[in-house]
Design a protein around this motif. Structure first.
Motif, short mmCIF file in Angstrom:
data_model
loop_
_atom_site.label_atom_id
_atom_site.label_comp_id
_atom_site.label_asym_id
_atom_site.label_seq_id
_atom_site.Cartn_x
_atom_site.Cartn_y
_atom_site.Cartn_z
N ALA A 9 -39.86 12.01 22.79
CA ALA A 9 -40.63 10.79 22.46
C ALA A 9 -40.94 9.93 23.68
CB ALA A 9 -39.84 9.97 21.44
N SER A 12 -44.95 11.85 28.23
CA SER A 12 -46.38 11.53 28.17
C SER A 12 -46.97 11.83 26.78
CB SER A 12 -47.08 12.33 29.27
OG SER A 12 -48.42 12.45 29.02
N THR A 34 -36.27 11.65 20.13
CA THR A 34 -35.33 12.20 21.12
C THR A 34 -35.85 11.97 22.54
OG1 THR A 34 -36.18 14.46 21.53
CG2 THR A 34 -34.95 14.12 19.48
N ASN A 36 -34.39 12.83 26.96
CA ASN A 36 -33.41 13.55 27.79
C ASN A 36 -32.41 12.58 28.40
OD1 ASN A 36 -32.21 15.67 29.12
ND2 ASN A 36 -33.55 15.53 30.90
N ILE A 98 -40.97 18.23 23.97
CA ILE A 98 -40.01 18.36 25.07
C ILE A 98 -40.68 19.24 26.12
CG2 ILE A 98 -37.78 19.41 25.71
CD1 ILE A 98 -36.74 18.53 22.95
N VAL A 99 -40.39 18.99 27.38
CA VAL A 99 -41.01 19.83 28.42
C VAL A 99 -40.12 21.03 28.75
CG1 VAL A 99 -40.11 18.43 30.34
CG2 VAL A 99 -42.14 19.81 30.69
N ALA A 102 -36.41 24.12 27.58
CA ALA A 102 -35.42 23.27 26.89
C ALA A 102 -35.91 22.90 25.49
CB ALA A 102 -35.17 22.00 27.70
N ALA A 120 -46.80 20.84 21.27
CA ALA A 120 -47.25 20.55 22.64
C ALA A 120 -46.52 21.47 23.62
CB ALA A 120 -47.00 19.09 22.99
N ASN A 121 -45.26 21.77 23.29
CA ASN A 121 -44.38 22.54 24.19
C ASN A 121 -44.83 24.00 24.28
OD1 ASN A 121 -41.55 24.32 24.11
ND2 ASN A 121 -41.64 22.75 25.66
N GLU A 123 -44.22 26.12 26.56
CA GLU A 123 -43.23 27.03 27.12
C GLU A 123 -42.51 27.82 26.04
OE1 GLU A 123 -43.52 23.79 27.93
OE2 GLU A 123 -43.66 23.56 30.10
N GLU A 200 -53.44 12.01 32.50
CA GLU A 200 -52.14 11.46 32.90
C GLU A 200 -51.07 12.21 32.14
OE1 GLU A 200 -51.39 7.26 32.81
OE2 GLU A 200 -53.38 6.93 33.70
N MET A 201 -50.25 12.95 32.86
CA MET A 201 -49.29 13.84 32.18
C MET A 201 -47.95 13.76 32.88
SD MET A 201 -51.79 17.16 31.80
CE MET A 201 -52.04 17.46 33.53
P1 NDP Z 1 -42.87 14.64 30.14
O1 NDP Z 1 -42.09 15.10 31.30
O2 NDP Z 1 -43.76 13.46 30.29
O3 NDP Z 1 -41.89 14.32 28.91
C1 NDP Z 1 -40.93 15.25 28.50
C2 NDP Z 1 -40.10 14.73 27.35
O4 NDP Z 1 -39.06 15.65 27.09
C3 NDP Z 1 -39.41 13.39 27.65
O5 NDP Z 1 -39.19 12.73 26.45
C4 NDP Z 1 -38.09 13.85 28.27
O6 NDP Z 1 -37.06 12.85 28.16
C5 NDP Z 1 -37.78 15.05 27.38
N1 NDP Z 1 -36.99 16.07 28.07
C6 NDP Z 1 -37.09 16.49 29.35
N2 NDP Z 1 -36.18 17.44 29.62
C7 NDP Z 1 -35.45 17.60 28.49
C8 NDP Z 1 -34.33 18.41 28.15
N3 NDP Z 1 -33.78 19.24 29.04
N4 NDP Z 1 -33.85 18.33 26.90
C9 NDP Z 1 -34.40 17.49 25.99
N5 NDP Z 1 -35.45 16.68 26.27
C10 NDP Z 1 -35.98 16.74 27.49
O7 NDP Z 1 -43.70 15.89 29.62
P2 NDP Z 1 -45.14 15.91 28.93
O8 NDP Z 1 -45.19 14.94 27.81
O9 NDP Z 1 -46.19 15.87 29.97
O10 NDP Z 1 -45.17 17.39 28.35
C11 NDP Z 1 -44.43 17.79 27.23
C12 NDP Z 1 -44.89 19.16 26.79
O11 NDP Z 1 -46.23 19.07 26.33
C13 NDP Z 1 -44.89 20.20 27.92
O12 NDP Z 1 -44.53 21.44 27.39
C14 NDP Z 1 -46.34 20.24 28.37
O13 NDP Z 1 -46.72 21.50 28.91
C15 NDP Z 1 -47.07 19.95 27.06
N6 NDP Z 1 -48.37 19.33 27.22
C16 NDP Z 1 -48.46 18.09 27.82
C17 NDP Z 1 -49.69 17.47 27.96
C18 NDP Z 1 -49.78 16.10 28.56
O14 NDP Z 1 -50.86 15.51 28.53
N7 NDP Z 1 -48.74 15.53 29.09
C19 NDP Z 1 -50.91 18.13 27.55
C20 NDP Z 1 -50.70 19.39 26.90
C21 NDP Z 1 -49.48 19.96 26.75
P3 NDP Z 1 -36.83 11.74 29.34
O15 NDP Z 1 -38.01 10.82 29.27
O16 NDP Z 1 -35.55 11.10 28.99
O17 NDP Z 1 -36.79 12.52 30.63
#
Ligand code: NDP
Length: 385
Positions: A9, A12, A34, A36, A98-99, A102, A120-121, A123, A200-201
């Motif tokens: 949550a 991005s 959730t 990290n 989640i990115v 993980a 979105a994830n 991976e 912005e990602m």
């Molecule tokens: P961010 O790095 O901005 O956010 C990741 C989120 O996951 C944060 O809430 C982070 O928490 C949490 N997180 C990170 N590592 C862990 C972990 N080990 N266990 C549990 N939670 C974790 O990533 P994005 O939002 O950019 O991307 C998320 C997914 O969406 C990716 O797979 C990406 O490829 C995909 N995606 C993203 C786009 C975008 O515009 N951003 C577009 C299309 C796809 P914390 O903030 O506490 O670190």
């Protein structure tokens, strides 16, 4: 009212989802959120949306989360078990944001309860593709693609006439280094690499966009989400990021989905599917954009794209190894341990080093992911600056 849980949550995609929920308080209520490590943002959001449960993946932050929510009735969780509990909670929709790998176990937990998942994830699909899709099918989980390209394809793909689809055309912005040559890329810094021209990602996907590994991962994602072969997926570079992707049919028609480059459009589509909802995004004005340009990808300068395509062709363990090695290499680059151009070298060396037996179960996927990470870490030493 739709109930929604957001895994990741505070990221991005997560925060763009939150923004839409905030704009539509009568449409959504929040079940689980959730993060990290970001306790501050997680607790703030959980209180704002009166979530049922807030989960922090980093267990060392659990006391801080409990403390921040001690004056509320919001339940707290931590670690992987907490993430899984959040995903298993009954809700109408789970945003899987989640990115990295993980996200696989928590997203699988949502899949196994037959949830509707805004995915979105990417991976998840890259490292466990066939097994993940089989699990989704077996449990009646519905996957709604959030990645803008896959969301675009989902909107224009005639699923009832899949045989009339000739190919999928994924558009790629080319990232911040499009038109640069390999020799100039060696010295680019993490801050230059994460400065994406249109989107912005989060940091990881921004670096993936700069290496074009992101497009490679998206090819693998598209292969699993849509009934097409690897040969039916093409990449076209389109620096304006207005045409989000296209589907070409046997009669020569090409259907595209367009819009301003704002993730809230594909997220809104997934949140309100099968209906549409209002999204506070800038409306596309083609006269203001002026020109839309398209060109072929440069595989020489961006070898990650080629590596991902080969991994898909090879199948078996290759995509999972590619993904794990890439995560390690990107992290090392962000920590300034290796050069930008070493990312592809680390991925290639890891792929070359690991036995390619296809994982037959999800537990084999997790073992393979771990092995690939350890191998990539040992390879990193050769490239350390
Ligand atoms: P961010 O790095 O901005 O956010 C990741 C989120 O996951 C944060 O809430 C982070 O928490 C949490 N997180 C990170 N590592 C862990 C972990 N080990 N266990 C549990 N939670 C974790 O990533 P994005 O939002 O950019 O991307 C998320 C997914 O969406 C990716 O797979 C990406 O490829 C995909 N995606 C993203 C786009 C975008 O515009 N951003 C577009 C299309 C796809 P914390 O903030 O506490 O670190």
């Amino acid at each position: 009212m739709k109930s929604i849980s957001i895994l990741g949550a505070t990221g991005s995609v997560g925060l763009n989802t939150i923004d839409l929920v905030r704009h539509n308080p009568k449409k959504f209520n929040v079940v689980a959120l959730t993060a990290n490590t970001n306790v501050e943002e997680l607790s703030r959001l959980s209180i704002e949306f009166d979530a049922e449960i807030a989960v922090i993946a980093d267990e060392s932050k659990f006391p801080a989360l409990k403390d921040a929510l001690s004056h509320t009735t919001i339940q707290c969780g931590a670690g992987e078990a907490g993430l899984i509990e959040a995903a298993e909670r009954e809700s109408d929709l789970v945003m899987a944001a989640i990115v990295g790998a993980a996200g696989l176990r928590p997203t699988l937990a949502a899949v196994r309860r037959g949830a509707t998942i805004a995915l979105a994830n990417k991976e998840c699909l890259v490292c466990a593709g066939d097994l993940f899709m089989t699990e989704a099918q077996k449990n009646g989980a519905r996957l709604l693609p959030v990645d803008s390209e896959h969301n675009a394809i989902f909107q224009v793909f005639a699923f009832d006439q899949a045989k009339s689809v000739e190919k999928i055309i994924l558009t790629a912005s080319g990232g911040p280094f499009w038109n640069r040559r390999d020799e100039c890329l060696r010295s680019v810094t993490p801050s230059e690499a994460i400065a994406h021209p249109n989107w912005e990602m989060g940091q990881k996907i921004s670096v993936d966009s700069a290496t074009m590994m992101n497009k490679g991962l998206e090819i693998i994602e598209a292969y699993h989400l849509f009934p097409v072969s690897p040969q039916q997926i093409e990449v076209v570079v389109h620096p304006q990021s207005v045409v989000h992707s296209m589907v070409q049919y046997t009669d020569g028609s090409v259907l595209a989905q367009m819009g301003s480059p704002d993730m809230r459009t594909p997220i809104a589509f997934a949140l309100s599917w099968p209906e549409r909802m209002k999204a506070p995004v800038e409306r596309l004005s083609l006269p203001d954009v002026g020109q839309l340009t398209f060109s072929k990808p440069d595989f020489e300068t961006f070898p990650c794209l080629q590596l991902a395509m080969e991994a898909l062709e090879q199948g078996g363990a290759a995509p999972a190894i590619l993904n794990a090695a890439n995560e390690i290499a990107v992290e090392a680059f962000l920590n300034e341990l290796i050069a930008f151009t070493d990312i592809s070298s680390v991925v290639k060396a890891t792929l070359d080093k690991i036995d390619m037996k296809a994982p037959q179960s999800l537990s084999m996927v997790f073992a393979l992911d771990l092995e690939a990470r350890n191998t990539a870490k040992s390879i990193l030493d050769k490239f350390r600056r």
